[in-house]
Design a protein around this motif. Structure first.
Motif, PDB file in Angstrom:
ATOM      1  N   ASP A   6      -2.814  -2.311 -32.952  1.00  0.00           N
ATOM      2  CA  ASP A   6      -2.197  -3.030 -31.830  1.00  0.00           C
ATOM      3  C   ASP A   6      -1.122  -2.187 -31.159  1.00  0.00           C
ATOM      4  O   ASP A   6      -0.999  -2.164 -29.930  1.00  0.00           O
ATOM      5  N   GLU A   7      -0.338  -1.500 -31.957  1.00  0.00           N
ATOM      6  CA  GLU A   7       0.722  -0.653 -31.397  1.00  0.00           C
ATOM      7  C   GLU A   7       0.126   0.480 -30.577  1.00  0.00           C
ATOM      8  O   GLU A   7       0.652   0.850 -29.521  1.00  0.00           O
ATOM      9  N   LEU A  11       0.785   1.287 -26.695  1.00  0.00           N
ATOM     10  CA  LEU A  11       1.248   2.618 -26.311  1.00  0.00           C
ATOM     11  C   LEU A  11       0.316   3.236 -25.273  1.00  0.00           C
ATOM     12  O   LEU A  11       0.769   3.828 -24.291  1.00  0.00           O
ATOM     13  N   ARG A  12      -0.989   3.059 -25.447  1.00  0.00           N
ATOM     14  CA  ARG A  12      -1.948   3.602 -24.498  1.00  0.00           C
ATOM     15  C   ARG A  12      -1.769   2.954 -23.131  1.00  0.00           C
ATOM     16  O   ARG A  12      -1.781   3.622 -22.097  1.00  0.00           O
ATOM     17  N   LEU A  33       8.107  -3.712 -24.537  1.00  0.00           N
ATOM     18  CA  LEU A  33       9.454  -3.980 -25.051  1.00  0.00           C
ATOM     19  C   LEU A  33       9.436  -4.213 -26.560  1.00  0.00           C
ATOM     20  O   LEU A  33      10.322  -3.751 -27.281  1.00  0.00           O
ATOM     21  N   ARG A  34       8.425  -4.952 -27.054  1.00  0.00           N
ATOM     22  CA  ARG A  34       8.313  -5.150 -28.503  1.00  0.00           C
ATOM     23  C   ARG A  34       8.047  -3.836 -29.228  1.00  0.00           C
ATOM     24  O   ARG A  34       8.608  -3.576 -30.293  1.00  0.00           O
ATOM     25  N   LEU A  35       7.186  -3.001 -28.632  1.00  0.00           N
ATOM     26  CA  LEU A  35       6.900  -1.695 -29.242  1.00  0.00           C
ATOM     27  C   LEU A  35       8.164  -0.832 -29.263  1.00  0.00           C
ATOM     28  O   LEU A  35       8.453  -0.166 -30.264  1.00  0.00           O
ATOM     29  N   THR A  36       8.936  -0.867 -28.199  1.00  0.00           N
ATOM     30  CA  THR A  36      10.197  -0.110 -28.150  1.00  0.00           C
ATOM     31  C   THR A  36      11.152  -0.590 -29.235  1.00  0.00           C
ATOM     32  O   THR A  36      11.782   0.220 -29.924  1.00  0.00           O
TER      33      THR A  36
END
Length: 189
Positions: A6-7, A11-12, A33-36
């Motif tokens: 999922d990450e 990112l892609r 924002l969640r990935l950051t």
């Protein structure tokens, strides 16, 4: 650091949005924002683990030679994580070089320390060289500094040339102390 499926999708999409002019959907913005936030937390956790590892390494180093096995293992782990061995590590390994594992680790650490010092010197040299090559900027008059009708100003007076003082003028000779009076004169006085 490893990413989950999922990450990687998030990112892609973020990279595609950064490279393309298409606007992002609200869901994509929230995912980014969640990935950051996840990446920031992972970096903080890595910093905490590194600090713990280095503190543990210091404790083991201070307990040498009784903690030889633990110290060498922790030092190998720290080196694998990018740790540059310090002077304390090199001194401890030199003291333990009778042990074959410590001797091998000493040669590895000496190479790493030398590379680290050379890299720091190269950065300092490069910064110094770039600062000396930088073009000098011209000083410009600031507005309001001199009125248009003032005309040219006279040059300031030249400073007086003074002779360089002699060392004896700056540091006067020491006076020899006056010897104390003989004991007979002290008793009489």
């Amino acid at each position: 650091m490893a990413f989950g499926a999922d990450e990687l999708r998030v990112l892609r999409r973020a990279l595609a949005a950064a490279l393309g002019p298409a606007p992002l959907q609200d869901q994509d913005v929230q995912d980014c924002l969640r990935l950051t936030a996840s990446l920031d937390e992972a970096v903080r956790e890595a910093d905490r683990l590194r600090a713990f590892l280095l503190a543990d390494l210091t404790r083991y180093r201070e307990a040498l030679p009784g903690s030889l096995g633990g110290y060498l293992g922790l030092l190998r782990e720290a080196l694998a994580a990018g740790y540059d061995p310090g002077a304390d590590d090199l001194a401890a390994l030199r003291a333990l070089r009778g042990n074959p594992a410590a001797a091998a680790l000493l040669s590895r650490c000496q190479g790493l320390a030398e590379r680290s010092v050379r890299a720091r010197l190269a950065r300092v040299t490069q910064a110094t060289a770039s600062a000396s090559r930088a073009p000098r900027t011209r000083l410009l008059a600031l507005p309001g500094g001199r009125a248009a009708g003032d005309g040219p100003r006279p040059a300031p007076p030249a400073p007086e040339e003074r002779p360089v003082p002699k060392p004896s003028e700056v540091f006067p000779p020491r006076r020899r102390p006056v010897p104390p009076p003989p004991p007979e004169e002290r008793a009489a006085g």
